[in-house]
Every structure is written in structure tokens, then in C-alpha cells.
Motif scaffolding. Structure first.
Motif, PDB file in Angstrom:
ATOM      1  N   LEU A  28     -21.846  28.587 -23.579  1.00 29.10           N
ATOM      2  CA  LEU A  28     -21.096  27.461 -24.140  1.00 29.10           C
ATOM      3  C   LEU A  28     -19.985  27.978 -25.049  1.00 29.10           C
ATOM      4  CD1 LEU A  28     -23.942  24.962 -25.084  1.00 29.10           C
ATOM      5  CD2 LEU A  28     -22.624  25.122 -22.985  1.00 29.10           C
ATOM      6  N   ASP A  78     -15.917  26.965 -29.823  1.00 33.54           N
ATOM      7  CA  ASP A  78     -14.988  26.127 -30.597  1.00 33.54           C
ATOM      8  C   ASP A  78     -15.442  24.673 -30.724  1.00 33.54           C
ATOM      9  OD1 ASP A  78     -14.652  26.029 -27.959  1.00 33.54           O
ATOM     10  OD2 ASP A  78     -12.477  26.262 -27.914  1.00 33.54           O
ATOM     11  N   ILE A  79     -16.251  24.184 -29.737  1.00 35.47           N
ATOM     12  CA  ILE A  79     -16.753  22.810 -29.860  1.00 35.47           C
ATOM     13  C   ILE A  79     -17.581  22.691 -31.131  1.00 35.47           C
ATOM     14  CG2 ILE A  79     -17.955  20.962 -28.673  1.00 35.47           C
ATOM     15  CD1 ILE A  79     -18.113  22.650 -26.233  1.00 35.47           C
ATOM     16  N   TYR A  80     -18.396  23.723 -31.361  1.00 35.24           N
ATOM     17  CA  TYR A  80     -19.281  23.667 -32.518  1.00 35.24           C
ATOM     18  C   TYR A  80     -18.489  23.787 -33.812  1.00 35.24           C
ATOM     19  CZ  TYR A  80     -22.902  23.855 -29.100  1.00 35.24           C
ATOM     20  OH  TYR A  80     -23.695  23.547 -28.045  1.00 35.24           O
ATOM     21  N   GLU A  81     -17.428  24.609 -33.768  1.00 33.64           N
ATOM     22  CA  GLU A  81     -16.531  24.700 -34.930  1.00 33.64           C
ATOM     23  C   GLU A  81     -15.994  23.311 -35.251  1.00 33.64           C
ATOM     24  OE1 GLU A  81     -15.569  27.367 -36.804  1.00 33.64           O
ATOM     25  OE2 GLU A  81     -17.167  28.477 -35.767  1.00 33.64           O
ATOM     26  N   ALA A  82     -15.498  22.643 -34.195  1.00 32.57           N
ATOM     27  CA  ALA A  82     -14.902  21.314 -34.383  1.00 32.57           C
ATOM     28  C   ALA A  82     -15.920  20.343 -34.957  1.00 32.57           C
ATOM     29  CB  ALA A  82     -14.360  20.798 -33.055  1.00 32.57           C
ATOM     30  N   ALA A  83     -17.125  20.374 -34.381  1.00 34.70           N
ATOM     31  CA  ALA A  83     -18.167  19.457 -34.853  1.00 34.70           C
ATOM     32  C   ALA A  83     -18.504  19.732 -36.307  1.00 34.70           C
ATOM     33  CB  ALA A  83     -19.416  19.611 -33.981  1.00 34.70           C
ATOM     34  N   VAL A 116     -25.128  16.670 -32.802  1.00 37.02           N
ATOM     35  CA  VAL A 116     -24.366  17.616 -31.975  1.00 37.02           C
ATOM     36  C   VAL A 116     -25.227  18.080 -30.804  1.00 37.02           C
ATOM     37  CG1 VAL A 116     -23.268  19.897 -31.917  1.00 37.02           C
ATOM     38  CG2 VAL A 116     -22.966  18.405 -33.905  1.00 37.02           C
ATOM     39  N   VAL A 144     -23.635  17.000 -27.494  1.00 34.06           N
ATOM     40  CA  VAL A 144     -22.803  18.078 -26.953  1.00 34.06           C
ATOM     41  C   VAL A 144     -23.631  19.089 -26.173  1.00 34.06           C
ATOM     42  CG1 VAL A 144     -21.172  19.913 -27.508  1.00 34.06           C
ATOM     43  CG2 VAL A 144     -21.191  17.814 -28.868  1.00 34.06           C
ATOM     44  N   THR A 145     -24.598  19.703 -26.862  1.00 36.32           N
ATOM     45  CA  THR A 145     -25.332  20.803 -26.250  1.00 36.32           C
ATOM     46  C   THR A 145     -26.096  20.354 -25.003  1.00 36.32           C
ATOM     47  OG1 THR A 145     -25.615  21.621 -28.478  1.00 36.32           O
ATOM     48  CG2 THR A 145     -26.870  22.715 -26.761  1.00 36.32           C
ATOM     49  N   LEU A 165     -24.157  19.618 -21.893  1.00 44.80           N
ATOM     50  CA  LEU A 165     -23.499  20.800 -21.344  1.00 44.80           C
ATOM     51  C   LEU A 165     -24.482  21.724 -20.634  1.00 44.80           C
ATOM     52  CD1 LEU A 165     -20.837  21.741 -24.038  1.00 44.80           C
ATOM     53  CD2 LEU A 165     -20.455  20.957 -21.698  1.00 44.80           C
TER      54      LEU A 165
END
Lengths: 323, 274
Positions: A213, A216-221, A231, A235-236, A239
């Protein structure tokens, strides 16, 4: 599985298009030469025995003399003698073993999936000793099933077992439990040992998906201050869903043919007997090759059906969502 | 809050580790105890009593069982890799007609329930006079290892860049030379991974070994342990069984610890991609 299906459909890019050169032809010829030995051997040790098993299921063959048998049609499956129905499909023990297997598969795979996700999330976090931890959880997976069943058999011993001792000391139970002999706990016991043994497999497959994965998605979250639990579910989980489904299907197919664990843990007990244990008991212990083969054939059909459905579903999903 | 989360996290890690390791730890502790000692529960090793380890080899042909397992597993790995690498080259690098269908069939065979071929395999092995012999077990185990060997090696083979073989073909090499001189060295890491998985599958195999052998001398380790009994009906055989379990598990654990990364790579190539 899905991405491999996709790759198998797409021609290899370096393959020369248009007029076939002599090189291409010689490569195509060699392709068949290269796979021929494997195909012949597989036909010999998988295809032929399977065909013979199905054939035996229509005969009254006996294990002591496999050369002398008669074709009896579907009588091993279902037969009517003087108005009384006989055969595998009327045997309550068979249906009990089917139910045991399905229940075992559903419960153990569900628990393993949830625990596998938890363990994978742990291993995905950066902490000192992560490598050691990953090696540790591989150990239950690598121990031979027979050995792990024996280890647990001893730990679950009704008189001298450590599990009963622990629970008694903690005051959780008043008297020792006969884990593997009691019909109420036997199948749960099998599930528990299976969870111990195969959760690592699930966890590693899920971990591999987690590690692919993008970060950056997690950074954004994190920047947006979204709660980690949210999250995870938003998200996870979506995915990793494709990888998760593949892992679940693999585990379920594996669980449906369970033999070693149940055979060693509880022997031929009716309370925990799986379909595979039933088939082998008919075949070897009762020498009834016909009935045993009929049971084997049904197991094969059930699993084959699931494989076809899975592979078909994989293709359909690929058609909708090219990755 | 932050501290609590950290403590909770480490508790979780400890719980998982304890759950994973305790059965093996307890087997080791039990293997050092014999006779009446086993009638009580011990959480810590009291002394290093190796009598169970001696008894395992004394009372039954356990050394022979281990040797049988090694012979069967090593032969199965060698055959699977030799057949698997050539087949994987064709499946992974050459676009021939029917490839996808054949690969699907092979994948399906690797998901076969073992019991589905049991009576047919029994007939096959007996008609070749291989009942209760190691070649019979090798033949049977090949059915379990060959399909996934081909499958995993094919996924590895696909990932190699195409320039490698093109250069060789331009220089006039035949496909066979390309496989031997170009791909064999490149596939070495993948072959180690796949070989390890095949070894573990064969080392752990139980149903065939139980059904196709008769005498204790011909058994491999799993049925030998499953059918182990005490020297008398009144003795608990658990000390010896645990000693035998520890003996056969230690090499596997060593393999897993040394080749951890490779095994994980093989498992994920076989399942997530495969």
C-alpha cells in the motif's frame, strides 16, 4: 491469483508479432518439449489416480483384492433394496462429517482471518524486534501438522495437561475438561489448534498486501486527523480486499480437505470426523474401496466446484476492473 | 494516552509471541521429563534429562524414519525442481497456444484434495509393487509438490527482464542452452525458495505416508510419531513423543529462521500472485 490470471491472458510482450521467424517456431516447439515431462508425470500421478478413484466409486471393489470387482452403478451413492434406501447419501455419519467439515472451515477461517489481520497490522508497524517477531510466528506454520497435533494433544490431556492446569489455577474452570473426547468441546479444540497453526500463513499473506500500500494515503489521513480505526475500515480494508479474498479462498480450500489434524487429535471420533477422515476410514479401515471412493469423489466435486467458481469470479472481476 | 497505547501494543506483541511459541516450549520442557514426573505439570525445565531422546531411538527405528523422510523429501525436491524449472521456462517465457488453460489446470491440481486420488493412487502404487516402499511415497508426494513448484517458478520466471534471453538467442543459442546457461543461474534464488517449500510439504506429509506404508521401518517421521506408543500400556508415552517432536521440528525451525525472507517470498508468490 487475480494478477496471475491477467498475466496468463496477455501475450508475452517480447513475442515477435506477424510473420513467424524460425526462431519463434523453434521456441514454440521447445515449449511443448519443456512442459511434456511435467504434464506426463502429472497425468500419471494425478489425472489417472483421480479417474480410477471416480471409476472405483461405481464398483464394489475391496481393498484386499483390487483386481476383482464388479460395476454396480450408483449403488455406493444411493441404492434401494426392498424399499429401503442405502448408500453414502443415506449415511448419517457421512452427513455428519460434511457438517463437521463445513462448520470447521467456516469457523476456523473466520477466526484466522480476523487474527491474521491483527497480527499483520502488528508486523506492519515499525518496532524493534519486528524481524524476530516475523520469524517467531512462522514457527507454528512450519511445525509438521502431526507434531503440532501431538503437542496440543499433550497440552490438552484431560488429567495431566497444562491447559487444564492453567485454567484451574486461574479459577476459570472448576474441574478438568476432556477437551478432545467431549462432543461439546472436541470440534472447538480442533478449531483452536488449527487457528494456532495457520494464522501465521494468513498474517503473512495479509502483511505482503499491506506492504504494497502507498504510504502517502496514511500521511494524508494523519494530517487530516482521522482516527486510525476509521482509516483502517475506510482505507486499508478496501485496499487489501483482493489479497484478503485470495487468502481466504486458499485457506478455505485447504480447510475443506483437513485430515492430519483431526485424525491425530481425535482419531476416528464421530464428533469431529471430517469428510477426508470419513473417506479414508471407509477405504482403509473398512476396506470398502467402493464407498470410500464415492466419498472421495464427492469431496473432489465439492472442491472442484469451488475452484471453478473462484477462478471464474477472478476472471469476471478482472474484466470489470483492469489493474 | 500515548504511553498507554505503547504498553497495549507491546502487550499484544507479547501475547502473540507467547501463543505462537508456548506449545513448542512446553514440548521441550516435557521432553526432559519421564516416568511419574509427567503426572504433574511443570512450567519450567527442572533438569536436563535426555533419557527420552535415547528411548526414541532405542525403542523404535526412529533413526530409520528420519532417514526415510530425508530421502523422500530430498528426492521429491530434486525431481520437482528439475521438472519445474524447464516447465516454468516454457510457461513463463513462451507464448504458446493453450498456455493459460494448462496453467489453470496445474493450479487446480495443486488445490486437489489428497483424498480424492487415494484409492487410485493406492492401486497405482500396488500395481507397480511400490506399496510400503520409499519410491512409492516419492511418486505420491510429487503430486503435491510439482504443481505448485511449476506455478511459483513460473511467476518468478515472468519477472526476469526479456533482454536477457534475447541477447542469447541473437548469439545463436538454442532454447535448451538458454534454460541451462542463462535461466538456471538466474533462477537459483527462486529455486531455493520453492525447494524449501517443497521440502517442508514433503517432510510434513501424512495421509499418503500413513496409507502407503505398512511396517515401522518404512515409515516416514509423521506417521511414526502419530503411531508412537509407550513401552507398556501403563506408561505415558508423552515424554518420548515430545522428544521425537522436538527432534524433527528443530531442523525445520532452523530452516525457517535462516530462510525466513525467502519462504515468505515464496508463499506470497504462490498465493497472492498465484
Amino acid at each position: 491469483m487475480t494478477s496471475a490470471v491477467a498475466q496468463a491472458d496477455v501475450p508475452v510482450p517480447h513475442q515477435a508479432r506477424g510473420r513467424r521467424s524460425s526462431l519463434t517456431r523453434s521456441r514454440l516447439r521447445s515449449a511443448w518439449l519443456f512442459i511434456a515431462p511435467s504434464l506426463i508425470i502429472l497425468a500419471f500421478i494425478a489425472g489417472w489416480p483421480l479417474a480410477r478413484t471416480i471409476w472405483f466409486s461405481f464398483t464394489d471393489a475391496d481393498l484386499n483384492n483390487l483386481n476383482d470387482y464388479e460395476f454396480i452403478g450408483f449403488e455406493n451413492y444411493l441404492a434401494n433394496y426392498d424399499g429401503e434406501w442405502l448408500g453414502l447419501l443415506t449415511d448419517p455419519d457421512w452427513w455428519h462429517s460434511v457438517w463437521n467439515t463445513v462448520w470447521f472451515t467456516a469457523v476456523s477461517v473466520s477466526i484466522e482471518t480476523v487474527l491474521g489481520i491483527v497480527v499483520a497490522l502488528i508486523l506492519n508497524a515499525a518496532f524493534p524486534g519486528r524481524g524476530i517477531m516475523r520469524a517467531i510466528i512462522l514457527i507454528p506454520w512450519a511445525i509438521p501438522t502431526v507434531v503440532s497435533a501431538k503437542m496440543w494433544n499433550w497440552m490438552l490431556h484431560d488429567q495431566f495437561g497444562v491447559i487444564n492446569d492453567m485454567l484451574l489455577r486461574l479459577g476459570l474452570i472448576a474441574a478438568p475438561i476432556t477437551w478432545t473426547a467431549n462432543p461439546d468441546t472436541a470440534l472447538w479444540t480442533v478449531v483452536m489448534v488449527d487457528v494456532w497453526k495457520t494464522t501465521p500463513f494468513m498474517a503473512l499473506l495479509i502483511l505482503a498486501a499491506l506492504q504494497m500500500l502507498p504510504g502517502d494515503i496514511y500521511e494524508a489521513a494523519k494530517v487530516d486527523g482521522i482516527h486510525p480505526v476509521r482509516v483502517f475500515f475506510r482505507v486499508t480494508l478496501p485496499l487489501i480486499r483482493p489479497a484478503l479474498i485470495v487468502a481466504i479462498v486458499f485457506r478455505a480450500l485447504d480447510a475443506l480437505r483437513v485430515f492430519d489434524l483431526i485424525y491425530v487429535l481425535t482419531a476416528n471420533s464421530r464428533d469431529t470426523m471430517s469428510m477426508s477422515v470419513y473417506a479414508r476410514q471407509q477405504l482403509v479401515d473398512f476396506q470398502e474401496v467402493g464407498v470410500g471412493s464415492a466419498a472421495s469423489t464427492l469431496i473432489f466435486l465439492i472442491i472442484a466446484l469451488l475452484i471453478v467458481v473462484t477462478l471464474a469470479a477472478g476472471r469476471v472481476r478482472l474484466g470489470e476492473d483492469p489493474r | 494516552m500515548k504511553v498507554l497505547t505503547r504498553i497495549g501494543f507491546w502487550l499484544l506483541v507479547a501475547a502473540v509471541g507467547l501463543f505462537a511459541l508456548f506449545p513448542f516450549y512446553y514440548a521441550v520442557v516435557s521432553s526432559f521429563r519421564s516416568g511419574a514426573e509427567l503426572f504433574s505439570v511443570a512450567y519450567l525445565p527442572e533438569r536436563l534429562d535426555l533419557s527420552n531422546y535415547v528411548a526414541v531411538f532405542d525403542r523404535q527405528p526412529f533413526g530409520q524414519n528420519i532417514l526415510n523422510s530425508v530421502i523422500v523429501a530430498a528426492t521429491v525436491v530434486a525431481l520437482s525442481l528439475a521438472l519445474g524449472i524447464t516447465a516454468a521456462y516454457a510457461f513463463g517465457r513462451i507464448a504458446f497456444r493453450g498456455r493459460a488453460l494448462l496453467l489453470m489446470t496445474i493450479l487446480a491440481v495443486s488445490m486437489f484434495p489428497q483424498v480424492a486420488v487415494l484409492s487410485g493412487m493406492f492401486e497405482l502404487i500396488r500395481s507397480f509393487g511400490l506399496y510400503n516402499t520409499l519410491p512409492g511415497l516419492i511418486l505420491a508426494n510429487l503430486m503435491l509438490t510439482l504443481p505448485f513448484t511449476i506455478w511459483v517458478l513460473t511467476t518468478f520466471m515472468r519477472e526476469l527482464p526479456k533482454e536477457i534471453e534475447e541477447a542469447a538467442f541473437v548469439d545463436g543459442a538454442t532454447p535448451w542452452i538458454v534454460v541451462r546457461r542463462v535461466f538456471l543461474p538466474l533462477m537459483a534464488p527462486a529455486a531455493v525458495t520453492t525447494g524449501l517449500l517443497a521440502f517442508i510439504v514433503s517432510w510434513n506429509e501424512f495421509l499418503f505416508a500413513l496409507t502407503f506404508t505398512l511396517t515401522n521401518e518404512r515409515r516416514t517421521v509423521p506417521p511414526a510419531i502419530a503411531l508412537m506408543t509407550g513401552s507398556s500400556a501403563y506408561e505415558l508415552p508423552w515424554g518420548t513423543i515430545m522428544a521425537a517432536s522436538v527432534i524433527v521440528t528443530l531442523p525445520i525451525i532452523a530452516l525457517v529462521l535462516v530462510f525466513q525472507r525467502k519462504i515468505v517470498a515464496g508463499l506470497t508468490a504462490g498465493a497472492v500472485k498465484g
